[in-house]
Design a protein around this motif. Structure first.
Motif, mmCIF file in Angstrom:
data_model
loop_
_atom_site.group_PDB
_atom_site.id
_atom_site.type_symbol
_atom_site.label_atom_id
_atom_site.label_comp_id
_atom_site.label_asym_id
_atom_site.label_seq_id
_atom_site.Cartn_x
_atom_site.Cartn_y
_atom_site.Cartn_z
ATOM 1 N N VAL A 124 60.220 48.573 180.784
ATOM 2 C CA VAL A 124 59.574 49.395 179.746
ATOM 3 C C VAL A 124 58.295 50.037 180.284
ATOM 4 O O VAL A 124 58.012 51.218 180.026
ATOM 5 C CB VAL A 124 59.271 48.538 178.500
ATOM 6 N N THR A 125 57.513 49.287 181.039
ATOM 7 C CA THR A 125 56.261 49.849 181.566
ATOM 8 C C THR A 125 56.535 50.952 182.592
ATOM 9 O O THR A 125 55.778 51.905 182.689
ATOM 10 C CB THR A 125 55.398 48.753 182.199
ATOM 11 N N ASP A 126 57.622 50.809 183.346
ATOM 12 C CA ASP A 126 57.981 51.857 184.306
ATOM 13 C C ASP A 126 58.369 53.139 183.567
ATOM 14 O O ASP A 126 58.020 54.243 183.991
ATOM 15 C CB ASP A 126 59.145 51.389 185.185
ATOM 16 N N LEU A 127 59.093 52.994 182.460
ATOM 17 C CA LEU A 127 59.459 54.154 181.656
ATOM 18 C C LEU A 127 58.218 54.784 181.025
ATOM 19 O O LEU A 127 58.123 56.014 180.928
ATOM 20 C CB LEU A 127 60.461 53.732 180.575
ATOM 21 N N ALA A 128 57.263 53.956 180.621
ATOM 22 C CA ALA A 128 56.012 54.482 180.064
ATOM 23 C C ALA A 128 55.292 55.353 181.088
ATOM 24 O O ALA A 128 54.738 56.411 180.758
ATOM 25 C CB ALA A 128 55.113 53.321 179.625
ATOM 26 N N TRP A 129 55.322 54.931 182.351
ATOM 27 C CA TRP A 129 54.668 55.710 183.415
ATOM 28 C C TRP A 129 55.362 57.062 183.598
ATOM 29 O O TRP A 129 54.710 58.084 183.831
ATOM 30 C CB TRP A 129 54.681 54.901 184.700
ATOM 31 N N VAL A 130 56.682 57.092 183.450
ATOM 32 C CA VAL A 130 57.405 58.362 183.531
ATOM 33 C C VAL A 130 56.907 59.316 182.445
ATOM 34 O O VAL A 130 56.602 60.490 182.701
ATOM 35 C CB VAL A 130 58.923 58.148 183.384
ATOM 36 N N HIS A 131 56.811 58.826 181.219
ATOM 37 C CA HIS A 131 56.369 59.679 180.113
ATOM 38 C C HIS A 131 54.916 60.114 180.305
ATOM 39 O O HIS A 131 54.553 61.243 179.953
ATOM 40 C CB HIS A 131 56.551 58.953 178.789
ATOM 41 N N GLU A 132 54.106 59.221 180.859
ATOM 42 C CA GLU A 132 52.727 59.620 181.139
ATOM 43 C C GLU A 132 52.683 60.746 182.164
ATOM 44 O O GLU A 132 51.943 61.718 182.005
ATOM 45 C CB GLU A 132 51.925 58.419 181.628
ATOM 46 N N ARG A 133 53.487 60.624 183.220
ATOM 47 C CA ARG A 133 53.541 61.682 184.234
ATOM 48 C C ARG A 133 54.033 63.002 183.639
ATOM 49 O O ARG A 133 53.661 64.079 184.087
ATOM 50 C CB ARG A 133 54.462 61.261 185.385
ATOM 51 N N LEU A 141 55.445 52.890 174.184
ATOM 52 C CA LEU A 141 56.156 51.969 175.063
ATOM 53 C C LEU A 141 55.250 50.838 175.537
ATOM 54 O O LEU A 141 55.691 49.679 175.626
ATOM 55 C CB LEU A 141 56.738 52.738 176.254
ATOM 56 N N TYR A 142 53.997 51.143 175.842
ATOM 57 C CA TYR A 142 53.082 50.071 176.230
ATOM 58 C C TYR A 142 52.870 49.099 175.072
ATOM 59 O O TYR A 142 52.791 47.878 175.272
ATOM 60 C CB TYR A 142 51.740 50.651 176.682
ATOM 61 N N ARG A 143 52.782 49.612 173.858
ATOM 62 C CA ARG A 143 52.636 48.738 172.701
ATOM 63 C C ARG A 143 53.890 47.887 172.500
ATOM 64 O O ARG A 143 53.796 46.703 172.125
ATOM 65 C CB ARG A 143 52.330 49.572 171.453
ATOM 66 N N LEU A 144 55.038 48.474 172.749
ATOM 67 C CA LEU A 144 56.288 47.726 172.673
ATOM 68 C C LEU A 144 56.273 46.580 173.679
ATOM 69 O O LEU A 144 56.687 45.450 173.362
ATOM 70 C CB LEU A 144 57.467 48.655 172.934
ATOM 71 N N ARG A 145 55.803 46.860 174.873
ATOM 72 C CA ARG A 145 55.755 45.814 175.901
ATOM 73 C C ARG A 145 54.779 44.708 175.511
ATOM 74 O O ARG A 145 55.037 43.522 175.767
ATOM 75 C CB ARG A 145 55.356 46.429 177.250
ATOM 76 N N LEU A 146 53.668 45.074 174.854
ATOM 77 C CA LEU A 146 52.709 44.062 174.416
ATOM 78 C C LEU A 146 53.311 43.152 173.345
ATOM 79 O O LEU A 146 52.950 41.980 173.247
ATOM 80 C CB LEU A 146 51.442 44.720 173.877
ATOM 81 N N GLU A 147 54.208 43.700 172.545
ATOM 82 C CA GLU A 147 54.892 42.862 171.557
ATOM 83 C C GLU A 147 55.781 41.847 172.254
ATOM 84 O O GLU A 147 55.978 40.733 171.749
ATOM 85 C CB GLU A 147 55.735 43.736 170.626
ATOM 86 N N GLN A 165 52.536 39.287 174.972
ATOM 87 C CA GLN A 165 51.272 39.571 174.305
ATOM 88 C C GLN A 165 50.050 39.376 175.197
ATOM 89 O O GLN A 165 48.994 39.950 174.937
ATOM 90 C CB GLN A 165 51.149 38.712 173.047
ATOM 91 N N ASP A 166 50.141 38.551 176.212
ATOM 92 C CA ASP A 166 48.976 38.259 177.037
ATOM 93 C C ASP A 166 48.978 39.053 178.348
ATOM 94 O O ASP A 166 48.343 38.657 179.324
ATOM 95 C CB ASP A 166 48.900 36.764 177.349
ATOM 96 N N ASP A 167 49.668 40.191 178.385
ATOM 97 C CA ASP A 167 49.737 41.005 179.599
ATOM 98 C C ASP A 167 48.479 41.868 179.702
ATOM 99 O O ASP A 167 48.365 42.910 179.052
ATOM 100 C CB ASP A 167 50.994 41.886 179.578
ATOM 101 N N ALA A 168 47.519 41.420 180.507
ATOM 102 C CA ALA A 168 46.240 42.128 180.625
ATOM 103 C C ALA A 168 46.424 43.521 181.211
ATOM 104 O O ALA A 168 45.724 44.463 180.829
ATOM 105 C CB ALA A 168 45.272 41.316 181.490
ATOM 106 N N TRP A 169 47.362 43.658 182.146
ATOM 107 C CA TRP A 169 47.572 44.964 182.779
ATOM 108 C C TRP A 169 48.035 45.991 181.758
ATOM 109 O O TRP A 169 47.559 47.128 181.745
ATOM 110 C CB TRP A 169 48.591 44.845 183.916
ATOM 111 N N VAL A 170 48.958 45.619 180.885
ATOM 112 C CA VAL A 170 49.442 46.555 179.867
ATOM 113 C C VAL A 170 48.308 46.926 178.919
ATOM 114 O O VAL A 170 48.166 48.095 178.523
ATOM 115 C CB VAL A 170 50.630 45.956 179.091
ATOM 116 N N ARG A 171 47.463 45.969 178.555
ATOM 117 C CA ARG A 171 46.316 46.284 177.698
ATOM 118 C C ARG A 171 45.393 47.296 178.374
ATOM 119 O O ARG A 171 44.861 48.207 177.722
ATOM 120 C CB ARG A 171 45.541 45.007 177.358
ATOM 121 N N GLN A 172 45.212 47.157 179.665
ATOM 122 C CA GLN A 172 44.375 48.106 180.393
ATOM 123 C C GLN A 172 44.974 49.505 180.368
ATOM 124 O O GLN A 172 44.251 50.507 180.227
ATOM 125 C CB GLN A 172 44.195 47.634 181.840
ATOM 126 N N GLN A 173 46.292 49.588 180.507
ATOM 127 C CA GLN A 173 46.934 50.902 180.468
ATOM 128 C C GLN A 173 46.770 51.547 179.093
ATOM 129 O O GLN A 173 46.562 52.753 178.984
ATOM 130 C CB GLN A 173 48.426 50.788 180.823
#
Length: 325
Positions: free
Chosen positions: A141-150, A160-166, A169-177
Motif C-alpha cells: 500500500v505504501t508503495d502505491l501511495a508513492w506512485v500517486h504522490e509522484r 493510502l497512507y491512512r489506510l496503512r496506518l489502520e 498503527q505504530d508505523d512511525a515512517w508512515v506517520r512521517q509521510q
C-alpha cells in the motif's frame, strides 16, 4: 550424506540471515562452500549475505558475475536486482526483476519491480502492478501511495497512507509521510509561518518537512534565506533528506544550491540517469565544471564511463576560459 548436510547448512544459513546474525552466516557459508561450492543455491545465499550485511562492492561484483552464470535462477536474479536497485541503477533493476518474475512470479519480486518502475518514472506501469498487489499484500500500500504522490495525486496518496496506518498503527515512517504530505498541501506562506513559529519556540521542524520548507522559501521570493538555512542549519541531514532537498531546489531552478546538494550524493547516483542529467544541468547553469571534475575524479576508477564525462567537462572548461576576455 553430503547432500543432507548441505541442506541442513542452507537452512541454518537462511535462518541466520533472517535474524541478521551475519558472523554466524559467514561461518555457515564457509562450511556450505566446502560441501557444495558451485550450486545456484550456495552462490545465491552468498549474494544475499553480501547484500544484507551491506558489503556493497562485493555484492555488486558478485551480482554481475551471477546474473550471467545463472540466468534461469529466479532467486539469484532477484538479489541481483536488489543490488542494482540499491545502486539506483533502476533500468538494470527493472530488467532483472522482470526476468525473475517471469521465471517465478512471486509477490516480493513483483513489489520490487513496481518500486523500481516508480523510481524510473514509469508510473502507469508501476501502478498497474502495485494496485492489485496492494489488495492481497498490504505492505505494498505504501508503495502505491508513492506512485500517486509522484503523479501529483496527493489526496489519494494521503488516503493510502491512512489506510496503512489502520493496518499498522505504530508505523512511525508512515506517520512521517502523512505529515510531509499534509505540509505539501499547505500554502507556502502558511508552512513558512508555521516553521518560523517553531523557531521562536526554539524547536526544529520534523526532518521530513525540511525540503518543503526550503522550497516554500524559494517560492515566496526568500531565496537568500533558503540558501543560508540550507548551508548553515542543514549540514547534518540524512542522505535521504539531502536528496529530497536537492530535487526541491532544482525544480525551483536554484541551481547553485542544487549543485551543492547533489555533489555529495554522487557515489549513490552514478547509475541514475535522471540524477546525472540534473547534476550536469546544475553544473552548466552555474559554471562549476572544475568542482564537478574534482568530485568525479576519485570515482573514475570504479566507473569507467566517468572518464569520458570528465574529458567533456575539461573541454567545456577550456572553451569557457578561452571565451572569456
Amino acid at each position: 550424506m553430503a547432500d543432507r548436510l548441505a541442506n541442513t547448512l542452507r537452512r541454518a544459513l537462511m535462518q541466520a540471515l533472517g535474524e541478521k546474525r551475519f558472523d554466524d552466516a559467514q561461518q555457515l557459508l564457509g562450511q556450505l562452500r566446502e560441501r557444495d561450492p558451485l550450486s545456484a543455491e550456495t552462490r545465491g545465499l552468498e549474494l544475499e549475505l553480501r547484500f544484507r550485511s551491506e558489503q556493497w562492492s562485493e555484492a555488486e561484483a558478485l551480482a554481475q558475475q551471477l546474473s550471467r552464470a545463472f540466468p534461469s535462477s529466479a532467486r539469484i536474479l532477484y538479489w541481483c536486482a536488489r543490488v542494482a536497485y540499491q545502486q539506483r541503477d533502476y533500468g538494470r533493476a527493472i530488467d532483472l526483476f522482470e526476468q525473475s518474475t517471469h521465471i517465478a512470479p512471486r509477490h516480493g519480486s513483483q513489489r520490487w519491480l513496481g518500486k523500481a518502475l516508480t523510481q524510473a518514472g514509469q508510473l502507469d506501469r508501476a501502478e498497474a502492478i502495485l494496485q492489485p498487489l496492494s489488495e492481497s499484500h498490504p505492505e505494498a500500500v505504501t508503495d502505491l501511495a508513492w506512485v500517486h504522490e509522484r503523479k501529483g495525486q496527493l489526496r489519494e496518496a494521503v488516503r493510502l497512507y491512512r489506510l496503512r496506518l489502520e493496518q499498522v498503527q505504530d508505523d512511525a515512517w508512515v506517520r512521517q509521510q502523512l505529515e510531509r504530505l499534509m505540509a505539501e498541501e499547505m500554502s507556502p506562506t502558511e508552512l513558512v509561518e508555521e516553521v518560523e513559529l517553531l523557531a521562536e519556540l526554539e524547536e526544529r521542524p520534523a526532518e521530513q518537512l525540511l525540503p518543503r520548507y526550503v522550497e516554500c522559501l524559494l517560492l515566496i521570493g526568500r531565496g537568500d534565506e533558503a540558501r543560508r538555512y540550507v548551508r548553515q542549519e542543514l549540514t547534518d541531514v540524512t542522505p535521504r533528506i539531502r536528496q529530497a532537498l536537492a530535487w526541491k531546489v532544482y525544480q525551483q531552478q536554484a541551481y547553485d544550491l542544487a549543485f551543492e546538494l547533489f555533489v555529495p550524493l554522487l557515489p549513490q547516483g552514478l547509475h541514475n540517469s535522471r540524477f546525472m542529467s540534473a547534476l550536469r544541468k546544475a553544473t552548466d547553469m552555474t559554471a562549476r565544471e572544475a568542482e564537478l571534475i574534482e568530485a568525479l575524479e576519485p570515482l573514475c576508477e570504479g566507473h569507467r564511463p566517468l572518464h569520458g564525462t570528465v574529458r567533456k567537462l575539461r573541454k567545456k572548461l577550456e572553451e569557457r576560459s578561452e571565451s572569456q576576455p
